[in-house]
Design a protein around this motif. Structure first.
Motif, PDB file in Angstrom:
ATOM      1  N   GLY A  89       0.814  -1.208   0.000  1.00  0.00           N
ATOM      2  CA  GLY A  89       0.000   0.000   0.000  1.00  0.00           C
ATOM      3  C   GLY A  89       0.850   1.262   0.000  1.00  0.00           C
ATOM      4  N   GLN A  90       0.252   2.352  -0.511  1.00  0.00           N
ATOM      5  CA  GLN A  90       1.012   3.603  -0.606  1.00  0.00           C
ATOM      6  C   GLN A  90       1.309   4.212   0.754  1.00  0.00           C
ATOM      7  OE1 GLN A  90      -0.922   7.717  -0.954  1.00  0.00           O
ATOM      8  NE2 GLN A  90      -1.735   6.620  -2.722  1.00  0.00           N
ATOM      9  N   ASP A  91       0.395   4.053   1.731  1.00  0.00           N
ATOM     10  CA  ASP A  91       0.642   4.621   3.057  1.00  0.00           C
ATOM     11  C   ASP A  91       1.935   4.054   3.641  1.00  0.00           C
ATOM     12  OD1 ASP A  91      -1.727   6.057   2.934  1.00  0.00           O
ATOM     13  OD2 ASP A  91      -2.875   4.521   4.000  1.00  0.00           O
ATOM     14  N   ALA A  92       2.085   2.740   3.546  1.00  0.00           N
ATOM     15  CA  ALA A  92       3.262   2.080   4.118  1.00  0.00           C
ATOM     16  C   ALA A  92       4.535   2.552   3.431  1.00  0.00           C
ATOM     17  CB  ALA A  92       3.120   0.567   4.011  1.00  0.00           C
ATOM     18  N   LEU A  93       4.511   2.622   2.098  1.00  0.00           N
ATOM     19  CA  LEU A  93       5.729   2.998   1.381  1.00  0.00           C
ATOM     20  C   LEU A  93       6.058   4.472   1.586  1.00  0.00           C
ATOM     21  CD1 LEU A  93       8.043   2.199  -0.403  1.00  0.00           C
ATOM     22  CD2 LEU A  93       6.591   2.553  -2.415  1.00  0.00           C
ATOM     23  N   ARG A  94       5.065   5.357   1.467  1.00  0.00           N
ATOM     24  CA  ARG A  94       5.332   6.774   1.695  1.00  0.00           C
ATOM     25  C   ARG A  94       5.879   6.999   3.100  1.00  0.00           C
ATOM     26  NH1 ARG A  94       2.520  11.229  -1.541  1.00  0.00           N
ATOM     27  NH2 ARG A  94       3.210  12.466   0.254  1.00  0.00           N
ATOM     28  N   TYR A  95       5.205   6.437   4.088  1.00  0.00           N
ATOM     29  CA  TYR A  95       5.636   6.668   5.465  1.00  0.00           C
ATOM     30  C   TYR A  95       7.045   6.138   5.688  1.00  0.00           C
ATOM     31  CZ  TYR A  95       5.742   6.898  10.493  1.00  0.00           C
ATOM     32  OH  TYR A  95       6.101   7.192  11.788  1.00  0.00           O
ATOM     33  N   PHE A  96       7.326   4.951   5.176  1.00  0.00           N
ATOM     34  CA  PHE A  96       8.656   4.361   5.369  1.00  0.00           C
ATOM     35  C   PHE A  96       9.745   5.233   4.756  1.00  0.00           C
ATOM     36  CE2 PHE A  96      11.948   1.376   3.687  1.00  0.00           C
ATOM     37  CZ  PHE A  96      12.523   1.067   4.910  1.00  0.00           C
ATOM     38  N   LEU A  97       9.532   5.700   3.521  1.00  0.00           N
ATOM     39  CA  LEU A  97      10.551   6.512   2.856  1.00  0.00           C
ATOM     40  C   LEU A  97      10.790   7.829   3.584  1.00  0.00           C
ATOM     41  CD1 LEU A  97       9.549   5.966  -0.891  1.00  0.00           C
ATOM     42  CD2 LEU A  97      11.504   4.960   0.318  1.00  0.00           C
ATOM     43  N   LEU A  98       9.745   8.407   4.168  1.00  0.00           N
ATOM     44  CA  LEU A  98       9.878   9.707   4.821  1.00  0.00           C
ATOM     45  C   LEU A  98      10.282   9.606   6.283  1.00  0.00           C
ATOM     46  CD1 LEU A  98       6.759  11.423   3.238  1.00  0.00           C
ATOM     47  CD2 LEU A  98       9.164  11.890   2.695  1.00  0.00           C
ATOM     48  N   ALA A  99       9.887   8.534   6.959  1.00  0.00           N
ATOM     49  CA  ALA A  99      10.181   8.406   8.389  1.00  0.00           C
ATOM     50  C   ALA A  99      11.483   7.670   8.649  1.00  0.00           C
ATOM     51  CB  ALA A  99       9.040   7.669   9.099  1.00  0.00           C
ATOM     52  N   ASP A 100      11.880   6.790   7.736  1.00  0.00           N
ATOM     53  CA  ASP A 100      13.023   5.926   7.990  1.00  0.00           C
ATOM     54  C   ASP A 100      14.301   6.414   7.328  1.00  0.00           C
ATOM     55  OD1 ASP A 100      13.089   3.103   9.375  1.00  0.00           O
ATOM     56  OD2 ASP A 100      14.513   2.975   7.725  1.00  0.00           O
ATOM     57  N   PHE A 101      14.184   7.062   6.182  1.00  0.00           N
ATOM     58  CA  PHE A 101      15.370   7.454   5.425  1.00  0.00           C
ATOM     59  C   PHE A 101      15.784   8.880   5.749  1.00  0.00           C
ATOM     60  CE2 PHE A 101      14.134   3.797   3.029  1.00  0.00           C
ATOM     61  CZ  PHE A 101      15.319   3.287   2.508  1.00  0.00           C
ATOM     62  N   SER A 102      17.084   9.068   5.897  1.00  0.00           N
ATOM     63  CA  SER A 102      17.608  10.418   6.043  1.00  0.00           C
ATOM     64  C   SER A 102      17.270  11.228   4.805  1.00  0.00           C
ATOM     65  CB  SER A 102      19.139  10.367   6.202  1.00  0.00           C
ATOM     66  OG  SER A 102      19.711  11.633   5.944  1.00  0.00           O
ATOM     67  N   PRO A 103      16.877  12.495   4.977  1.00  0.00           N
ATOM     68  CA  PRO A 103      16.595  13.303   3.791  1.00  0.00           C
ATOM     69  C   PRO A 103      17.853  13.624   2.991  1.00  0.00           C
ATOM     70  CG  PRO A 103      16.496  14.646   5.765  1.00  0.00           C
ATOM     71  CD  PRO A 103      16.647  13.235   6.230  1.00  0.00           C
ATOM     72  N   PHE A 104      19.017  13.488   3.592  1.00  0.00           N
ATOM     73  CA  PHE A 104      20.249  13.961   2.957  1.00  0.00           C
ATOM     74  C   PHE A 104      21.296  12.876   2.722  1.00  0.00           C
ATOM     75  CE2 PHE A 104      18.789  17.566   5.766  1.00  0.00           C
ATOM     76  CZ  PHE A 104      18.157  18.263   4.759  1.00  0.00           C
ATOM     77  N   GLY A 105      21.172  11.730   3.382  1.00  0.00           N
ATOM     78  CA  GLY A 105      22.188  10.701   3.255  1.00  0.00           C
ATOM     79  C   GLY A 105      21.661   9.457   2.569  1.00  0.00           C
ATOM     80  N   ASP A 106      22.546   8.511   2.327  1.00  0.00           N
ATOM     81  CA  ASP A 106      22.149   7.236   1.742  1.00  0.00           C
ATOM     82  C   ASP A 106      21.481   6.367   2.794  1.00  0.00           C
ATOM     83  OD1 ASP A 106      23.420   8.177  -0.492  1.00  0.00           O
ATOM     84  OD2 ASP A 106      25.150   6.851  -0.349  1.00  0.00           O
ATOM     85  N   GLY A 107      20.639   5.443   2.338  1.00  0.00           N
ATOM     86  CA  GLY A 107      19.986   4.518   3.257  1.00  0.00           C
ATOM     87  C   GLY A 107      19.712   3.193   2.578  1.00  0.00           C
ATOM     88  N   ASP A 108      19.967   2.103   3.277  1.00  0.00           N
ATOM     89  CA  ASP A 108      19.764   0.775   2.712  1.00  0.00           C
ATOM     90  C   ASP A 108      18.299   0.361   2.853  1.00  0.00           C
ATOM     91  OD1 ASP A 108      21.796  -0.813   1.403  1.00  0.00           O
ATOM     92  OD2 ASP A 108      21.206  -2.463   2.717  1.00  0.00           O
ATOM     93  N   PHE A 109      17.745  -0.216   1.796  1.00  0.00           N
ATOM     94  CA  PHE A 109      16.344  -0.618   1.792  1.00  0.00           C
ATOM     95  C   PHE A 109      16.177  -2.027   2.345  1.00  0.00           C
ATOM     96  CE2 PHE A 109      12.816  -2.851  -0.294  1.00  0.00           C
ATOM     97  CZ  PHE A 109      11.763  -2.080   0.170  1.00  0.00           C
TER      98      PHE A 109
END
Length: 516
Positions: free
Chosen positions: A320-340
């Motif tokens: 679902g889009q809620d899960a993916l949007r929230y994960f990308l915005l809450a879990d990933f640094s806005p400025f650095g790399d992040g492993d999926f």
């Protein structure tokens, strides 16, 4: 005159379907645009870079025309925008937009009239994946640092832009803060690059090497515009500047902010080449460049050419889009790399949305229905718990807003979740089920306290619905609807007394996920 802002994503090549890295940039820019909309009129732009050699070569490998390939693949990007609720104002296609072709041509003419374009023979190392020439010193073990491929040696006679003329003016824009780059480490990277000495750059290629694809160079037989010169102009071309449109004046010339959201691999193009082109053409510069990192897997950048791309549409279909949007915005640094990690996506969704927020909404609405017939009661006198809850609501609002002004979506959500946790703790501390039992036995104070708890938890849920709209817009809308609240509620409306509002027990808005 109302405040205005312009926000853009980069325009990706459409040589293949979008990968998760594209989804990250789309969601980031969309969250920034939706946040800005609470205070400004916003023009939010995305599009497709269709004139690149990458697209031509991909079409050749498939045995189809370039036109057929780009027309087909652009639809995958448009479908991703729709699936992720990316609310763009416009989506510009560089191979078909009349405004784009006219704008790119006119900017070239202005740069030429300024004396900033000349012709010379050139030989250089060219990476098709980056659509960029590299010096030998920039290579890693003789390979492109982005795609790990050996660049090809290209020799031809091209048009060049006198970038070397603009080093001092670019430094003045950057050091004065008129052109901001986030984060500071990327600003330092840009200024160091400029101070090292800018060299003129090739801005065209032969029709033969371009296979006849691209925007022709004005008044020059046998040359088309180098893709980056063509592509960068999309930001103003989409506003119809050659037509002297109202949109160009409102959302570029007179805008309070002109923001580009870009990946770190294209920083130089957006913070050096593009502003220099605008200076040459006599047009306003962007005011801010927000630079994000890469999504990686196993520590390696996601890339179509590296064969490790993750399909975001597959993730939307499964989680679902809620899960993916929230994960990308809450879990990933806005400025650095992040492993999926899919495991982390599911855990983050279940912990934050299903358990913390979903449980809060469910039990507050259920108790309002059970104890007060589904009508929000008036508040009694405030005690220390209510004062603390109110202070947290104001602090979370203030701190989340400040974080988004710095383009730090992860920090903003962390501060919003301070309020979610405080509200859940408040319900546990006040134990409205105990208050209800005491009220049933005739305790008037308990009945008044129960009203107070239900009233203020409802108000917190209202606020959370507003705060979450930039991040998970569909979920926020469903949440406000569950509260029988207008989804268009604004910050000022939160001061209104909700007593008397009818609510029903909220359906499970965030069903638990299992790893698919």
């Amino acid at each position: 005159m109302s405040a205005t802002a312009f926000i853009s994503t980069t325009i990706p090549y459409v040589n293949a379907r979008p990968h998760l890295g594209h989804a990250l940039e789309y969601v980031q820019a969309d969250a920034f645009a939706r946040h800005a909309m609470s205070q400004k009129d916003v023009f939010f732009l995305s599009g497709s870079d269709e004139n690149s050699l990458k697209n031509v070569l991909a079409a050749e490998r498939e045995g189809v025309s370039t036109r057929e390939l780009v027309d087909r693949n652009v639809r995958y990007f448009e479908k991703l925008l729709e699936a992720m609720s990316i609310g763009v104002s416009d989506f510009i296609r560089t191979s078909v937009s009349p405004d784009h072709i006219a704008g790119a041509t006119e900017i070239w003419r202005r740069m030429d009239a300024r004396g900033d374009i000349y012709t010379k023979d050139y030989e250089g190392l060219y990476c098709v994946g980056c659509e960029q020439f590299y010096s030998p010193a920039e290579l890693v073990d003789g390979k492109c640092p982005e795609h790990f491929t050996v660049p090809e040696l290209v020799s031809e006679r091209n048009h060049f832009f006198r970038l070397s003329r603009y080093g001092d003016r670019l430094l003045e824009e950057l050091e004065s803060g008129r052109l901001k780059v986030y984060p500071e480490s990327r600003l330092n990277e840009v200024t160091s690059f400029i101070r090292s000495g800018l060299e003129d750059i090739s801005i065209s290629r032969s029709v033969e090497r371009a296979r006849g694809w691209g925007i022709p160079v004005p008044d020059s037989d046998g040359q088309v515009m180098y893709v980056w010169i063509d592509a960068l102009t999309n930001y103003v071309n989409a506003l119809g500047w050659t037509r002297e449109s109202d949109e160009y004046k409102r959302f570029w010339v007179d805008a309070d902010k002109r923001t580009h959201v870009v990946g770190k691999g294209v920083l130089r193009f957006h913070a050096v080449y593009w502003p220099a082109m605008l200076l040459s053409a006599g047009m306003p510069l962007p005011t801010e460049v927000m630079v994000h990192g890469y999504i990686t897997t196993g520590g390696q950048k996601l890339s179509k050419s590296l064969g490790n791309a993750i399909d975001p549409m597959d993730l939307v279909d499964r989680y679902g889009q809620d899960a993916l949007r929230y994960f990308l915005l809450a879990d990933f640094s806005p400025f650095g790399d992040g492993d999926f990690s899919e495991e982390r996506l599911v855990t983050r969704y279940n912990t934050d949305l299903a358990n913390a927020l979903g449980n809060l909404l469910s039990r507050v609405t259920a108790m309002t229905v059970r104890y007060r017939g589904g009508v929000v009661p008036p508040s009694g006198p405030l005690g220390a718990p209510e004062e603390a809850l109110g202070e947290q609501a104001l602090a979370s609002t203030r701190e989340a807003d400040a974080a988004m002004e710095r383009y730090d979506h992860r920090e903003a959500l962390a501060r919003i979740w301070d309020l979610v946790r405080r509200a859940n703790a408040y319900v546990d501390e006040r134990a409205p089920w105990h208050l209800a039992r005491a009220a049933e036995q005739g305790d008037a104070q308990a009945a008044q306290d129960l009203d107070t708890v239900l009233h203020h938890t409802y108000r917190v849920l209202q606020r959370l619905g507003v705060l979450l709209r930039p991040f998970v817009p569909q979920a926020a809308e469903r949440m406000l609807q569950a509260l029988n609240e207008n989804p268009g509620i604004q910050d000022a409306d939160l001061a209104l007394d909700p007593a008397g509002r009818s609510v029903e027990k909220a359906p499970p808005l965030f069903p638990k996920l299992e790893l698919a």
